[in-house]
Design an enzyme around this catalytic site. Sequence first.
Site, PDB file in Angstrom:
ATOM      1  CB  SER A 244      38.575  51.442  42.219  1.00 21.10           C
ATOM      2  OG  SER A 244      38.818  50.779  43.376  1.00 21.10           O
ATOM      3  CE  LYS A 245      41.272  58.441  41.021  1.00 20.26           C
ATOM      4  NZ  LYS A 245      40.935  60.007  41.498  1.00 20.26           N
ATOM      5  NE  ARG A 246      37.845  49.051  46.083  1.00 20.98           N
ATOM      6  CZ  ARG A 246      37.982  47.688  46.238  1.00 20.98           C
ATOM      7  NH1 ARG A 246      39.165  47.146  46.925  1.00 20.98           N
ATOM      8  NH2 ARG A 246      37.221  47.213  45.835  1.00 20.98           N
ATOM      9  CG  HIS A 247      41.978  47.547  42.981  1.00 21.28           C
ATOM     10  ND1 HIS A 247      40.503  48.002  42.235  1.00 21.28           N
ATOM     11  CD2 HIS A 247      41.861  46.572  43.514  1.00 21.28           C
ATOM     12  CE1 HIS A 247      39.773  47.147  42.852  1.00 21.28           C
ATOM     13  NE2 HIS A 247      40.296  46.231  43.492  1.00 21.28           N
ATOM     14  N   GLY A 248      45.731  50.622  43.887  1.00 17.31           N
ATOM     15  CA  GLY A 248      46.939  51.049  43.643  1.00 17.31           C
ATOM     16  C   GLY A 248      47.128  51.903  42.269  1.00 17.31           C
TER      17      GLY A 248
END
Length: 470
Positions: A244-248
């Site tokens: 997801s976006k929180r992984h970079g």
Amino acid sequence: MTDIAKPVLRFAPSPTGMLHIGGARTALFNWLFARHTGGKFLLRIEDTDRERSTPEAVAAIINGLKWLELDWDGEIVFQAARAGRHREVAEQLLASGNAYRCYATAAELDEMRAAQRAAGKPLRYDGRWRDRDPLEAPEGVPFVVRLRAPQTGETIIHDVVQGDVRFANEQMDDMVLLRSDGTPTYMLAVVVDDFDMGITHIIRGDDHLNNAARQMQLIKAMGWPEVIYGHVPLIHGPDGAKLSKRHGALAVEAYRDMGYLPETMRNYLLRLGWSHGNDEIIPTPQAIEWFNLENIGKSPARLDFKKLDNTNAHYLRETADMALADRVAAILAQATPPRTLSQTARERLIKAMPSLKERARTLVELAAAAEFLFSDGPRSLDEAAAKLLTEAAKASMGAFLATLADTEWTAHALEDKARVFAEQNGLKLGQVAQPLRAALTGHTTSPPIFAMLEVLGRDESLSRLRAYAI
């Protein structure tokens, strides 16, 4: 399972956002198998969602594939332009009895779902118009066209990655093929386009596995040849959770802008879900020779930025110096503000490249490490360099410079001179070299300093060093 003489594969993204690495890996796997077998790799833009599809997303997909150097065969197919053909197939299904008109209103369907929800049943269409006479429909009421799907038995997907996957037909409802405004649904459009494009293999993420069962029902209703499916587990983040976006950074263009090489991304994405023994570094020509569908893994792969950096460092070292200089120049041209390398700076960069690329993990790191080569004159010191250039260090550097008058300006000769100076003055070599590095580059880290003195030349080097020597 994969012995079709000339397979035809496709990458079929929806242009509702950027090309992310999951999609890039899907494209890569399809491209590699097509190139391995001498088949075709086609590109289809699935833009039937007119509200969410954007020209910017189409451009990002195309630019991302071009940057990855995944070339496609023939012209790009835009799904929305084929709506007439999709409706034609729906009409054929109506004529053959494999589809029917459903006149249920939105209110009736809402009531149906509410009752199912209250009873704790799955929410699915109950087939209320499946066997009714269309003449019973109120005049002027809009209708959708639904597939008359089998209600008993199983739909089996023979998947080259997942094995046989079975779906109970009683748990699948009659899906909509044409909406009430006559526009085709995604499910209909995909199956028609795959048939018309001659697709033989569909390699995609396993989030499409349920779609495969519905699409197979439609394929059989039309009497078309079955495709070979391969549903690849999705990529997970370093923590094992769904990516997801929180992984970079996820978009392919972001990896480009972070300084990764396209050959790195091809190698790295290949290894995210495919293996050949213990091989980690697999150049693209080798990947084409080796790639098969049977070696796609059944477990989700994890994104590993450390491994990505290590892979990129390998390809940086393998890339020709002039080619790397071109890529650094492109990075600088896209910076804010944009920078253009002078001919002198480019020549210095190429000359220094053997040392620079041994230490860098990305093009951005390489460009930053080479910054002191791009302009002339004394350097501004960062905090660490300023702290290192004490009065004693400046005096020692001045004394060393006085010994260089007749020294040949080569890395070897300059290092020999520094060793002799250090020994004569009871110093370690680092005590001579580090002040030189700080004054020459403005930093306390750099490629080998004596090599960089040679790259910059006598006049420019002495100009910088004398600015701080006493």
